[in-house]
Design a protein around this motif. Structure first.
Motif, PDB file in Angstrom:
ATOM      1  N   SER A   1       0.842  -1.196   0.000  1.00 28.68           N
ATOM      2  CA  SER A   1       0.000   0.000   0.000  1.00 28.68           C
ATOM      3  C   SER A   1       0.876   1.245   0.000  1.00 28.68           C
ATOM      4  N   LEU A   2       0.713   2.071  -1.015  1.00 35.24           N
ATOM      5  CA  LEU A   2       1.405   3.365  -1.021  1.00 35.24           C
ATOM      6  C   LEU A   2       0.434   4.507  -0.764  1.00 35.24           C
ATOM      7  N   GLY A   3      -0.853   4.213  -0.931  1.00 38.99           N
ATOM      8  CA  GLY A   3      -1.848   5.256  -0.745  1.00 38.99           C
ATOM      9  C   GLY A   3      -1.986   6.075  -2.013  1.00 38.99           C
ATOM     10  N   MET A   4      -3.212   6.286  -2.443  1.00 41.73           N
ATOM     11  CA  MET A   4      -3.444   7.030  -3.685  1.00 41.73           C
ATOM     12  C   MET A   4      -4.272   8.275  -3.406  1.00 41.73           C
ATOM     13  N   ALA A   5      -4.031   9.290  -4.238  1.00 47.76           N
ATOM     14  CA  ALA A   5      -4.737  10.565  -4.068  1.00 47.76           C
ATOM     15  C   ALA A   5      -6.251  10.389  -4.164  1.00 47.76           C
ATOM     16  N   VAL A   6      -6.708   9.476  -5.017  1.00 42.04           N
ATOM     17  CA  VAL A   6      -8.158   9.302  -5.172  1.00 42.04           C
ATOM     18  C   VAL A   6      -8.800   8.758  -3.889  1.00 42.04           C
ATOM     19  N   GLU A   7      -8.014   8.039  -3.088  1.00 44.10           N
ATOM     20  CA  GLU A   7      -8.526   7.569  -1.790  1.00 44.10           C
ATOM     21  C   GLU A   7      -8.802   8.766  -0.870  1.00 44.10           C
ATOM     22  N   ASP A   8      -7.904   9.759  -0.914  1.00 45.73           N
ATOM     23  CA  ASP A   8      -8.114  10.989  -0.136  1.00 45.73           C
ATOM     24  C   ASP A   8      -9.325  11.757  -0.662  1.00 45.73           C
ATOM     25  N   THR A   9      -9.476  11.773  -1.995  1.00 43.61           N
ATOM     26  CA  THR A   9     -10.605  12.476  -2.621  1.00 43.61           C
ATOM     27  C   THR A   9     -11.925  11.911  -2.134  1.00 43.61           C
ATOM     28  N   VAL A  10     -12.046  10.592  -2.179  1.00 47.94           N
ATOM     29  CA  VAL A  10     -13.280   9.907  -1.764  1.00 47.94           C
ATOM     30  C   VAL A  10     -13.556  10.152  -0.277  1.00 47.94           C
ATOM     31  N   ALA A  11     -12.491  10.042   0.540  1.00 49.33           N
ATOM     32  CA  ALA A  11     -12.659  10.225   1.988  1.00 49.33           C
ATOM     33  C   ALA A  11     -13.011  11.671   2.328  1.00 49.33           C
ATOM     34  N   ALA A  12     -12.356  12.633   1.649  1.00 47.76           N
ATOM     35  CA  ALA A  12     -12.632  14.048   1.918  1.00 47.76           C
ATOM     36  C   ALA A  12     -14.062  14.408   1.541  1.00 47.76           C
ATOM     37  N   LYS A  13     -14.531  13.878   0.401  1.00 45.20           N
ATOM     38  CA  LYS A  13     -15.901  14.145  -0.024  1.00 45.20           C
ATOM     39  C   LYS A  13     -16.899  13.526   0.954  1.00 45.20           C
ATOM     40  N   PHE A  14     -16.585  12.330   1.444  1.00 49.35           N
ATOM     41  CA  PHE A  14     -17.419  11.647   2.436  1.00 49.35           C
ATOM     42  C   PHE A  14     -17.566  12.515   3.696  1.00 49.35           C
ATOM     43  N   VAL A  15     -16.445  13.036   4.177  1.00 48.58           N
ATOM     44  CA  VAL A  15     -16.463  13.871   5.385  1.00 48.58           C
ATOM     45  C   VAL A  15     -17.216  15.172   5.120  1.00 48.58           C
ATOM     46  N   TYR A  16     -16.927  15.804   3.984  1.00 50.36           N
ATOM     47  CA  TYR A  16     -17.565  17.084   3.652  1.00 50.36           C
ATOM     48  C   TYR A  16     -19.079  16.921   3.505  1.00 50.36           C
ATOM     49  N   ASP A  17     -19.497  15.860   2.818  1.00 46.36           N
ATOM     50  CA  ASP A  17     -20.942  15.619   2.625  1.00 46.36           C
ATOM     51  C   ASP A  17     -21.638  15.342   3.953  1.00 46.36           C
ATOM     52  N   ALA A  18     -20.977  14.589   4.824  1.00 48.86           N
ATOM     53  CA  ALA A  18     -21.563  14.293   6.141  1.00 48.86           C
ATOM     54  C   ALA A  18     -21.683  15.585   6.976  1.00 48.86           C
ATOM     55  N   TRP A  19     -20.641  16.407   6.908  1.00 50.33           N
ATOM     56  CA  TRP A  19     -20.652  17.686   7.635  1.00 50.33           C
ATOM     57  C   TRP A  19     -21.740  18.609   7.087  1.00 50.33           C
ATOM     58  N   SER A  20     -21.843  18.674   5.735  1.00 55.92           N
ATOM     59  CA  SER A  20     -22.851  19.542   5.107  1.00 55.92           C
ATOM     60  C   SER A  20     -24.259  19.106   5.494  1.00 55.92           C
ATOM     61  N   ALA A  21     -24.493  17.796   5.508  1.00 57.80           N
ATOM     62  CA  ALA A  21     -25.808  17.259   5.871  1.00 57.80           C
ATOM     63  C   ALA A  21     -26.137  17.608   7.328  1.00 57.80           C
ATOM     64  N   GLY A  22     -25.107  17.596   8.180  1.00 58.73           N
ATOM     65  CA  GLY A  22     -25.286  17.916   9.603  1.00 58.73           C
ATOM     66  C   GLY A  22     -25.561  19.378   9.837  1.00 58.73           C
ATOM     67  N   ASN A  23     -25.127  20.222   8.878  1.00 62.14           N
ATOM     68  CA  ASN A  23     -25.336  21.673   9.016  1.00 62.14           C
ATOM     69  C   ASN A  23     -26.540  22.129   8.187  1.00 62.14           C
TER      70      ASN A  23
END
Length: 298
Positions: free
Chosen positions: A276-298
């Motif tokens: 595992s080296l970690g890929m940028a798209v993994e960060d993209t998916v995770a960041a969008k997940f967090v942002y969408d959850a935060w937006s829904a909460g607000n």
């Protein structure tokens, strides 16, 4: 919003499959750019990505420093910038350290689900830093192990780890003791030379090799690399960044996304390594997940 990293699994599985589908998958990401900071022995990595399936655009900035005298400062620190892909506006700045820890462990869990032996009872973690905790959390949530073992170069950190996690963990005095007989092994160290050797590893075991993210760093020896079936997140990244892959000359069998797509078999009956080296798209998916959850909460 990332308290349970397992919620990320479906989105990450889709992203890995899309990445391995090439242009048709709609993932655009270069191999990360790494800038050395020679005076201080550190590196700055830049990891941009766009995912068409998620319509998400991010870049991660990550610093990693080999051997810090001040252990209160993490070896890896990161920030993720999330943009509006329709007009380029910066929508959010996110703590990339939590995202990196959780998404990396989640991808290791995906690999383990596919590649581990049928009756896996013993989990071994080499290393006791941030990634050890995130791997422990998701692995004990998703899988049932009869025993969890840990080894760390400084034993105090391993003892602290064992006393601070939710279940019983056996602290081992050597890496060999921790590894012997283990079904699933996770290496999350800052090692620059091998700490895990093929003749210790039980045939049919599965290894998630997460550390050693530079072309001249190693965690696994040649014997293990050459006598295992090797899976990676990205062939291009592994051939450019992974000392374990480059220096051993090991042949890459498949990307994880190819297994998820069904174009390559998983081979759980064999001894398997997921580098595992970690890929940028993994960060993209995770960041969008967090942002969408935060937006829904607000």
């Amino acid at each position: 919003h990332l308290h349970r990293a397992s919620l990320l699994l479906p989105a990450l599985e889709a992203a890995l499959a899309n990445f391995s589908a090439g242009a048709a998958g709609g993932v655009v990401q270069p191999v990360r750019t790494v800038l050395p900071v020679p005076r201080h022995g550190g590196y700055l990595g830049v990891m941009p990505a766009y995912s068409a399936a998620d319509d998400a655009l991010t870049t991660k900035l990550v610093t990693f420093y080999e051997h810090l005298k001040d252990s209160s400062v993490p070896s890896h620190q990161a920030t993720v910038l999330l943009f509006d892909p329709s007009n380029g506006t910066l929508k959010a700045v996110l703590d990339g350290s939590v995202i990196t820890a959780k998404r990396t462990a989640a991808v290791s869990a995906i690999a383990t689900k596919l590649l581990m032996p049928a009756f896996a009872e013993v989990l071994c973690i080499l290393g006791a830093g941030v990634q050890a905790y995130s791997h422990y959390e998701i692995f004990t949530e998703l899988f049932t192990f009869k025993e969890v073992r840990i080894w760390n170069r400084t034993k105090e950190k391993a003892v602290k780890f064992a006393s601070s996690v939710s279940g019983p963990v056996r602290v081992c005095s050597s890496a060999q003791e921790a590894v012997t007989g283990a079904d699933v092994i996770v290496t999350v160290t800052m090692a620059t030379a091998p700490i895990l050797f093929g003749d210790w590893v039980k045939p049919g075991a599965h290894i998630n090799a997460v550390g050693a993210s530079r072309p001249d760093w190693r965690e696994l020896d040649d014997e293990l690399m050459k006598n295992s079936v090797l899976f990676v997140d990205s062939r291009d990244a592994a051939r450019t960044e992974s000392g374990d892959v480059i220096l051993s000359g090991a042949e890459i069998f498949a990307e994880l996304g190819e297994v998820l797509k069904g174009t390559k078999p998983a081979l759980p009956e064999k001894t398997t390594v997921f580098k595992s080296l970690g890929m940028a798209v993994e960060d993209t998916v995770a960041a969008k997940f967090v942002y969408d959850a935060w937006s829904a909460g607000n």
